[in-house]
Scaffold this active site. Structure first.
Site, short mmCIF file in Angstrom:
data_model
loop_
_atom_site.label_atom_id
_atom_site.label_comp_id
_atom_site.label_asym_id
_atom_site.label_seq_id
_atom_site.Cartn_x
_atom_site.Cartn_y
_atom_site.Cartn_z
N ASP A 67 33.41 -23.49 -41.56
CA ASP A 67 32.28 -22.45 -41.02
C ASP A 67 31.03 -22.65 -42.37
O ASP A 67 31.58 -23.49 -43.16
CB ASP A 67 32.06 -21.11 -41.09
N ASN A 136 30.42 -6.71 -38.39
CA ASN A 136 30.69 -6.53 -36.62
C ASN A 136 32.44 -7.02 -35.74
O ASN A 136 32.12 -7.42 -34.78
CB ASN A 136 29.56 -7.28 -36.48
N HIS A 138 33.47 -10.17 -36.23
CA HIS A 138 33.36 -11.97 -36.41
C HIS A 138 34.24 -12.02 -36.76
O HIS A 138 34.60 -12.04 -37.85
CB HIS A 138 31.65 -12.49 -36.35
N GLU A 143 29.83 -14.86 -33.65
CA GLU A 143 29.26 -12.86 -33.52
C GLU A 143 29.92 -12.62 -32.58
O GLU A 143 30.05 -13.24 -31.04
CB GLU A 143 28.05 -13.79 -33.79
C1 F6R Z 1 34.21 -16.92 -43.41
C2 F6R Z 1 34.00 -16.41 -42.58
C3 F6R Z 1 33.45 -14.76 -42.23
C4 F6R Z 1 34.30 -14.22 -43.50
C5 F6R Z 1 33.31 -13.05 -42.65
C6 F6R Z 1 33.68 -12.00 -43.92
O1 F6R Z 1 34.85 -18.41 -43.83
O2 F6R Z 1 34.39 -17.55 -41.21
O3 F6R Z 1 34.23 -14.54 -41.34
O4 F6R Z 1 35.70 -13.98 -43.55
O5 F6R Z 1 32.48 -12.52 -42.37
O6 F6R Z 1 33.42 -11.14 -44.95
P1 F6R Z 1 33.85 -11.49 -46.40
O7 F6R Z 1 34.56 -12.02 -47.08
O8 F6R Z 1 32.59 -11.08 -47.76
O9 F6R Z 1 33.39 -9.46 -46.32
#
Ligand code: F6R
Length: 241
Positions: A67, A136, A138, A143
């Site tokens: 992403d 959440n 994701h 989401e």
């Molecule tokens: C990042 C991504 C997100 C993160 C998730 C956890 O490329 O796609 O899904 O993996 O938000 O983020 P952290 O590791 O910062 O807790």
């Protein structure tokens, strides 16, 4: 699912980097799906270290990032382009022509999603998709919703995601409201998935995602349908599984 729990962050990092490096060693032309965020940083550090020791070369790999934020320039320190350069690409010998990250600044975002999907189609299959987990549920920036998209698409970030990521910015108002993300169809098409989670604040969602009902309201629960998932947890995030 193969769920592995680690007593220390260092051991988790070594295990994660070992899986990635091992794949590259056995198949130099491997296609890797990569993630950003706080979770993979230590794994990338270990991987860079492995490369510096001369144990692995990345020169023939292809990568696809999950992403990118919409509307911040690629040289903004919190863009995922900058993140990947900072934590991984500037330290290894990957060929920039085979590194792919969605362009969140494209004039036509829909067209950019189509371009990214076409590149993914050309690559046929991601061999290993690295994933973190949102509070959440994701994965990528897919989401929770009543329905999920299969391919790359524009997503409006949930407020809980923006506040979780505000720690990387000066102020929550600077956190982008939208992102481009690979869809769950693409993620689930990967040959193998490596889900990494850390921290007590994610214990509940880990439990829900890995053992709860399969529902688009917890996108990570769809991983239960995948035949080859390896989950790396620290002892805090793995407390309930
Ligand atoms: C990042 C991504 C997100 C993160 C998730 C956890 O490329 O796609 O899904 O993996 O938000 O983020 P952290 O590791 O910062 O807790």
């Amino acid at each position: 699912m193969n769920i592995l729990k680690f007593e220390s962050q260092q051991k988790l990092n070594e295990a994660g980097a070992g899986i990635l490096a091992g794949l590259v060693q056995t198949n130099p032309r491997v296609v890797l799906g990569l993630a950003t965020g706080g979770t993979p940083v230590g794994i990338y550090e270990e991987l860079v270290d492995t490369h510096r020791k001369g144990m692995v070369s990345f020169k023939s790999i292809t990568t696809f990032n999950l992403d990118e934020y919409v509307g911040i320039s690629t040289d903004h320190p919190e863009s995922y382009h900058a993140y990947m350069n900072h934590h991984l690409f500037s330290h290894i010998d990957a060929n920039p022509a085979r590194i792919h990250i969605p362009d969140g600044n494209a004039a036509d975002l829909k067209q950019e999603c189509e371009r990214y999907n076409a590149l993914l189609d050309d690559a046929k299959q991601i061999d290993l998709q690295l994933l973190g987990l949102g509070h959440n549920g994701h994965i990528g920036f897919n989401e929770p919703d009543h329905a999920l998209m299969s391919g790359t698409h524009v997503v409006k970030l949930k407020e809980e995601t923006r506040s979780a990521n505000a720690r990387f910015f000066n102020h929550i108002d600077e956190v982008p409201t939208h992102a481009l993300t690979m869809g769950v169809g693409t993620i689930l098409k990967a040959k193998m998935i490596l889900l990494v989670v850390r921290g007590a604040d994610k214990a509940e969602i880990v439990h829900q995602a890995l053992t709860g009902p399969i529902t688009t309201e917890c996108p990570a629960s769809l991983l239960q349908t995948h035949p080859h998932v390896v989950v790396l947890l620290d002892s805090e995030s793995g407390r309930l599984v």
